[in-house]
Structure formats: C-alpha cells, structure tokens
Design a protein around this motif. Structure first.
Motif, mmCIF file in Angstrom:
data_model
loop_
_atom_site.group_PDB
_atom_site.id
_atom_site.type_symbol
_atom_site.label_atom_id
_atom_site.label_comp_id
_atom_site.label_asym_id
_atom_site.label_seq_id
_atom_site.Cartn_x
_atom_site.Cartn_y
_atom_site.Cartn_z
ATOM 1 N N LEU A 84 13.632 -59.063 55.154
ATOM 2 C CA LEU A 84 14.027 -57.661 55.243
ATOM 3 C C LEU A 84 14.014 -57.146 56.675
ATOM 4 O O LEU A 84 14.315 -55.971 56.907
ATOM 5 C CB LEU A 84 13.074 -56.803 54.393
ATOM 6 C CG LEU A 84 12.981 -57.163 52.908
ATOM 7 C CD1 LEU A 84 11.959 -56.261 52.224
ATOM 8 C CD2 LEU A 84 14.335 -57.046 52.229
ATOM 9 N N LEU A 85 13.691 -58.001 57.627
ATOM 10 C CA LEU A 85 13.440 -57.531 58.985
ATOM 11 C C LEU A 85 14.622 -57.667 59.930
ATOM 12 O O LEU A 85 14.506 -57.367 61.121
ATOM 13 C CB LEU A 85 12.228 -58.268 59.567
ATOM 14 C CG LEU A 85 10.906 -57.975 58.856
ATOM 15 C CD1 LEU A 85 9.797 -58.830 59.436
ATOM 16 C CD2 LEU A 85 10.543 -56.507 58.940
ATOM 17 N N GLY A 86 15.753 -58.144 59.442
ATOM 18 C CA GLY A 86 16.947 -58.187 60.287
ATOM 19 C C GLY A 86 16.765 -59.076 61.496
ATOM 20 O O GLY A 86 16.541 -60.283 61.381
ATOM 21 N N ASN A 87 16.824 -58.487 62.684
ATOM 22 C CA ASN A 87 16.797 -59.244 63.933
ATOM 23 C C ASN A 87 15.397 -59.623 64.401
ATOM 24 O O ASN A 87 15.255 -60.259 65.447
ATOM 25 C CB ASN A 87 17.502 -58.450 65.036
ATOM 26 C CG ASN A 87 18.978 -58.249 64.754
ATOM 27 O OD1 ASN A 87 19.625 -59.114 64.165
ATOM 28 N ND2 ASN A 87 19.510 -57.109 65.155
ATOM 29 N N TYR A 88 14.368 -59.225 63.688
ATOM 30 C CA TYR A 88 13.006 -59.539 64.121
ATOM 31 C C TYR A 88 12.622 -60.953 63.672
ATOM 32 O O TYR A 88 12.563 -61.242 62.482
ATOM 33 C CB TYR A 88 12.009 -58.530 63.557
ATOM 34 C CG TYR A 88 12.239 -57.116 64.044
ATOM 35 C CD1 TYR A 88 12.069 -56.788 65.379
ATOM 36 C CD2 TYR A 88 12.638 -56.117 63.165
ATOM 37 C CE1 TYR A 88 12.284 -55.498 65.829
ATOM 38 C CE2 TYR A 88 12.853 -54.821 63.605
ATOM 39 C CZ TYR A 88 12.671 -54.517 64.939
ATOM 40 O OH TYR A 88 12.891 -53.240 65.385
ATOM 41 N N HIS B 34 3.969 -46.943 47.067
ATOM 42 C CA HIS B 34 4.965 -47.435 46.105
ATOM 43 C C HIS B 34 5.371 -48.884 46.375
ATOM 44 O O HIS B 34 6.311 -49.381 45.764
ATOM 45 C CB HIS B 34 6.215 -46.559 46.178
ATOM 46 C CG HIS B 34 7.011 -46.739 47.435
ATOM 47 N ND1 HIS B 34 6.462 -46.560 48.686
ATOM 48 C CD2 HIS B 34 8.304 -47.101 47.644
ATOM 49 C CE1 HIS B 34 7.397 -46.799 49.606
ATOM 50 N NE2 HIS B 34 8.513 -47.141 48.992
ATOM 51 N N MET B 35 4.658 -49.577 47.244
ATOM 52 C CA MET B 35 5.029 -50.929 47.632
ATOM 53 C C MET B 35 4.364 -51.957 46.728
ATOM 54 O O MET B 35 3.463 -51.639 45.941
ATOM 55 C CB MET B 35 4.648 -51.164 49.097
ATOM 56 C CG MET B 35 5.270 -50.157 50.061
ATOM 57 S SD MET B 35 4.701 -50.346 51.757
ATOM 58 C CE MET B 35 5.479 -51.919 52.194
ATOM 59 N N GLY C 1 14.316 -49.047 50.115
ATOM 60 C CA GLY C 1 15.187 -49.523 49.053
ATOM 61 C C GLY C 1 14.677 -49.298 47.652
ATOM 62 O O GLY C 1 15.282 -49.784 46.688
ATOM 63 N N ARG C 2 13.606 -48.548 47.504
ATOM 64 C CA ARG C 2 13.023 -48.326 46.195
ATOM 65 C C ARG C 2 13.055 -46.850 45.838
ATOM 66 O O ARG C 2 12.754 -45.998 46.675
ATOM 67 C CB ARG C 2 11.575 -48.817 46.156
ATOM 68 C CG ARG C 2 11.423 -50.286 46.467
ATOM 69 C CD ARG C 2 9.987 -50.714 46.333
ATOM 70 N NE ARG C 2 9.856 -52.130 46.671
ATOM 71 C CZ ARG C 2 8.839 -52.879 46.301
ATOM 72 N NH1 ARG C 2 7.874 -52.362 45.586
ATOM 73 N NH2 ARG C 2 8.789 -54.151 46.649
ATOM 74 N N CYS C 3 13.356 -46.571 44.594
ATOM 75 C CA CYS C 3 13.277 -45.202 44.106
ATOM 76 C C CYS C 3 11.802 -44.812 43.987
ATOM 77 O O CYS C 3 10.970 -45.594 43.517
ATOM 78 C CB CYS C 3 13.958 -45.074 42.752
ATOM 79 S SG CYS C 3 15.752 -45.321 42.823
ATOM 80 N N ALA C 4 11.490 -43.622 44.441
ATOM 81 C CA ALA C 4 10.104 -43.173 44.449
ATOM 82 C C ALA C 4 10.091 -41.649 44.410
ATOM 83 O O ALA C 4 11.134 -40.998 44.316
ATOM 84 C CB ALA C 4 9.379 -43.692 45.694
#
Length: 248
Positions: A100-104, A166-167, A231-234
C-alpha cells in the motif's frame, strides 16, 4: 525522504522523518549506561548513522506499536522490543501493508523481536522508562513514561489530530476509553506528552478530549459522520482538537 534532528532535553532528541506525504517522529533517550530509541520510522533515512551521531551508548529500539511507519528502520538494530500483543500487527505490516506504500521501498525489518508487557522497565542508568500498555490504535499499543523527567511518549495513542481505531488489529472504542482512563490515572507522573505525528509537544489535557469523545461515542450522545480512511468505510467523530475514527 528527509530528516532533521532536534534536541528537546538533556540526553533527549527528536528525529523527524518526512516528505510531502509522511511525517513521523522518533525519540532517542539516553541515560548514563544505554539509550532507547522510541520507534524506528519508515526506514527511509540513515537512521543508524543519525543515532550514532548523537550517542555512542548501546541503543535498544522500543516500538510503540507495530505499524509500518513506526517499524521501518528496525533492521539496523539488533535489539528491538514490542508489546507481545502487537507481534501479529508487526508481521501484517511487514507483508500486506508494504503493497500500500507506493514508491516507498521499506528495507528489511528486524525479524527477532523481544516482548514487553505493561510495567516493563528500561533502566538506562540514572533514567528509567516504564511501558504502559494502551490498546486502541492497535491491541499492543504502548506509551512510554520517562519517569525522571515527567514526559509521556504516546506513539499514536493520542495526538492533536485523529486516532485511528478502524484498522486491522485495532481495539474497540470501549477498550480505548479504558486506555485513556489509565493514562489519566497516571497524570501526576507526567507534565508533557510527545506524540509520533502532528503538533508536538502536546499538553496532557488533550487526553481529556479523547476521553470525552470516546464516552460520547459509547453513549451515543455525540454524532459522528461517515468517512473513508485508508480505503475503509468508517465513522469519524471530531471533538475540539481531536478526532476518533472507528468502524461502521
């Protein structure tokens, strides 16, 4: 990523790792005999070299929790401590969350972790740190009390911002409420809090806002709005300087 170092007290430094998307704080606390680095950031800076420039004492890493933006630099250190209930969180963030971290490009993490529990003491020589288990943001989240200096290092348990409940492996709002109560019961032992993100330092009264917000959610007396976070509904309850994000 960039970094900067700020001396915030005798034998105490704040290391800030940042770019346009991320900002996270680590804290190096030195005693007479050894030092503890609270959290290890994203691992995108020469953290070991930065720490070595500040102290030549042996350094242990104490993680406030197992999320990727706090554990990225652990691979550079042989002794890494984490609450036993956050071991699964650490493994999850070392695998699924990397995507989920893209360029990292997070470096390899320390695989051998040493457990801590509520009340564990780190004796640095003339300076002692006490671990306080504060589940909420994660089930194994801890705060670290610098007993001689009266400072509380809170990780992501509280800050002048939003706490995320919520994780994966977060605890409930009810459990988080008990953690905040626990910290407030310790109030006479600290006069300042140092978070991992956002404004710093923060006056301890911020904890009263979190307690009131958590109680408002539990009682149903405070209204939250629907939101999407990571990306999560909360749901998000904003209250004065803080907010709580919790599951729908």
């Amino acid at each position: 990523m960039k970094y900067q170092i700020e001396k915030i007290g005798t034998g105490t430094w704040l290391i800030e790792e940042y770019d346009e998307n991320v900002k996270v704080y680590m804290y190096l606390l030195a005693g007479n005999r050894e030092a503890v680095l609270i959290d290890a950031g994203m691992g995108m800076i020469p953290l070991k070299e930065a720490v070595s420039s500040l102290t030549d004492l042996p350094v242990k890493v104490l993680l406030t929790h197992g999320h990727i933006d706090h554990i990225g630099g652990t691979g550079a250190f042989p002794e890494v401590y984490l609450h036993e209930k956050d071991m699964a969180t650490y493994r999850l963030h070392d695998s699924d969350y990397r995507g989920l971290l893209g360029n990292y490009d997070i470096p390899a993490l320390q695989k051998s972790l040493r457990p801590v529990r509520d009340g564990t003491i780190f004796d640095l020589g003339g300076r002692s740190l006490r671990v306080i288990h504060t589940p909420g943001h994660s089930v194994g989240s801890v705060c670290v009390l610098d007993q001689e200096n009266g400072w509380l290092f809170t990780g992501d348990t509280c800050c002048r911002g939003h706490v995320l409940l919520h994780m994966d492996y977060s605890a409930s709002v009810e459990v988080y409420e008990e953690s905040v109560k626990k910290l407030l019961e310790e109030r006479e032992n600290y006069n300042l809090t140092w978070p991992a993100h956002h404004d710093k330092p923060v006056q301890p009264e911020i904890l009263c806002q979190y307690l009131e917000a958590a109680q408002g959610i539990i009682s149903g007396n405070m209204c939250a709005e629907k939101t999407v976070n990571q990306g999560r509904c909360a749901r998000l309850l904003t209250y004065h300087d803080i907010g709580i994000v919790y599951p729908v």
